[in-house]
Design an enzyme around this catalytic site. Structure first.
Site, PDB file in Angstrom:
ATOM      1  N   ASP A  20      -5.635   2.580  -3.246  1.00  0.00           N
ATOM      2  CA  ASP A  20      -4.171   3.090  -2.999  1.00  0.00           C
ATOM      3  C   ASP A  20      -3.797   4.100  -4.344  1.00  0.00           C
ATOM      4  OD1 ASP A  20      -3.720   1.543  -0.853  1.00  0.00           O
ATOM      5  OD2 ASP A  20      -2.779  -0.205  -2.238  1.00  0.00           O
ATOM      6  N   GLU A  61       0.633  -1.357   7.185  1.00  0.00           N
ATOM      7  CA  GLU A  61       1.327  -2.662   6.573  1.00  0.00           C
ATOM      8  C   GLU A  61       2.723  -2.591   7.483  1.00  0.00           C
ATOM      9  OE1 GLU A  61      -1.046  -4.188   2.791  1.00  0.00           O
ATOM     10  OE2 GLU A  61       0.894  -2.927   2.476  1.00  0.00           O
ATOM     11  N   LYS A 116       0.917  -1.046  -0.082  1.00  0.00           N
ATOM     12  CA  LYS A 116       0.229   0.047   0.082  1.00  0.00           C
ATOM     13  C   LYS A 116       0.654   1.294  -0.016  1.00  0.00           C
ATOM     14  CE  LYS A 116      -3.752  -2.497   2.369  1.00  0.00           C
ATOM     15  NZ  LYS A 116      -4.317  -2.796   1.307  1.00  0.00           N
TER      16      LYS A 116
HETATM   17  O1  RIB Z   1      -3.994  -2.246  -1.604  1.00  0.00           O
HETATM   18  C1  RIB Z   1      -3.426  -3.206  -2.380  1.00  0.00           C
HETATM   19  C2  RIB Z   1      -2.383  -3.750  -1.880  1.00  0.00           C
HETATM   20  O2  RIB Z   1      -2.524  -4.627  -0.799  1.00  0.00           O
HETATM   21  C3  RIB Z   1      -1.530  -4.802  -3.026  1.00  0.00           C
HETATM   22  O3  RIB Z   1      -0.765  -4.140  -3.766  1.00  0.00           O
HETATM   23  C4  RIB Z   1      -0.937  -5.685  -1.981  1.00  0.00           C
HETATM   24  O4  RIB Z   1       0.489  -5.759  -1.904  1.00  0.00           O
HETATM   25  C5  RIB Z   1      -1.259  -5.431  -0.516  1.00  0.00           C
HETATM   26  O5  RIB Z   1      -0.346  -4.462   0.340  1.00  0.00           O
END
Ligand code: RIB
Length: 314
Positions: free
Chosen positions: A261, A146, A46
């Protein structure tokens, strides 16, 4: 590219993942094996996704991130450079793999994602200390969840102290998110599923999204945006008792992975480059950018460049 004082529009503290994507007729049920019909790898995570989208729209960008000392890590850094992202603050960690995301996309373009964060979890609060000069000279900081939440919190706290605008995309969302994170966000931006987890109540339509967006303001953020896929998004901000629904244009959906994103990256771009625009107008333009991203396969591979978008968006 070095981070020079006053030149960065968008700084991201966040994740890099290699996306391993299987396309299937439908998402499998628990315990079931199904045939897929296509497999691709791509650049995701993300944090990096949002950074790359902002960069492709024309923002000057940098990311603080960790990848592994492996082939994925090498090619990820190359990818960031090719997207004009400053990689001075991206490092490779020994003994741990680059983060990976196992993604399944069905025929309707809907997805489910499992991440193994790997090197991303080695990004620690003390790493944020290394970039204070670059962060102070940035216009907008963007964070997600993340990486370790304490790393995110430190970056947001620092940005807040120095008047840098903050966008928090608290994804993946957890019910027990640190309440301080709301306070540290100028804009909190989530999709409907994440909004349900945070608010512990359903977000099935625009009205419910408006109610939940207003409830997020009470937790301390200055503005809240809930993205609703084909229904656009809902925007609520302090000083305005009425939330706004921003519809999206209808497009042929191929793959929705990373559309949120794309939206957040566009939001960061507009906040940095067009602070004269109202937040509702910024959200409308970000919806237009994200709508393009669902019309092609993959995550970053589907993100539009400024040159392919109409001039009226800039
Ligand atoms: O939001 C999409 C993303 O979530 C993907 O690219 C994956 O890597 C996760 O991080």
């Amino acid at each position: 590219m070095a981070a020079r004082s006053g030149v960065l529009d968008v700084f991201v503290v966040g994740s890099c993942m290699m996306d391993l994507v299987s396309f299937t007729p439908r998402l499998p049920r628990p315990g079931e094996t199904i045939h897929g019909n296509r497999f691709i790898t791509g650049f995701g995570g993300k944090g990096a996704n949002q950074c790359v989208q902002a960069s492709r729209l024309g923002a000057t960008t940098a990311i603080l991130a960790k990848v592994g000392q492996d082939n994925f890590g090498e090619s990820y850094i190359k990818n960031l450079k090719e997207n004009n992202v400053n990689t001075d603050f991206v490092s490779q960690t020994d003994g741990v793999s680059t983060g990976v995301a196992q993604i399944t996309v069905d025929e309707e373009g809907q997805n489910s994602i499992v991440i193994v964060a790997g090197a991303n979890l080695f990004l620690r609060p003390e790493d944020v200390g290394r970039l204070e000069e670059a962060l102070v000279s940035s216009k907008v900081l963007v964070c997600q969840l993340e990486v370790r939440p304490e790393t995110t919190a430190r970056a947001l706290r620092f940005a807040r102290r120095h008047g840098v605008k903050t966008i928090l995309n608290p994804a993946p969302a957890t019910e027990d998110m640190d309440p301080e994170l709301y306070d540290l966000a100028d804009i909190l931006c989530v999709n409907e599923t994440e909004a349900e987890i945070l608010a512990k109540q359903p977000v099935r339509n625009v009205e419910e999204a408006e109610t939940v967006a207003l409830s997020f303001l009470k937790h301390g953020c200055q503005a809240a945006i809930i993205t609703l896929g084909p229904s656009g998004c809902v925007v609520a901000h302090n000083g305005d008792p009425t939330p706004h629904h921003v519809p999206s244009r209808s497009v042929q959906v191929i793959d929705t992975t990373g559309a949120g994103d794309s939206f957040v990256g566009a939001l960061a771009f507009y906040l940095a480059r067009r602070p004269d625009l109202e937040l509702v107008e910024i959200a409308r333009r970000a919806c237009m950018v994200a709508a393009v991203s669902v019309t092609a396969r993959g995550t970053q591979s589907s993100y539009p460049y400024r040159s392919s978008l109409p001039d009226v968006l800039f």
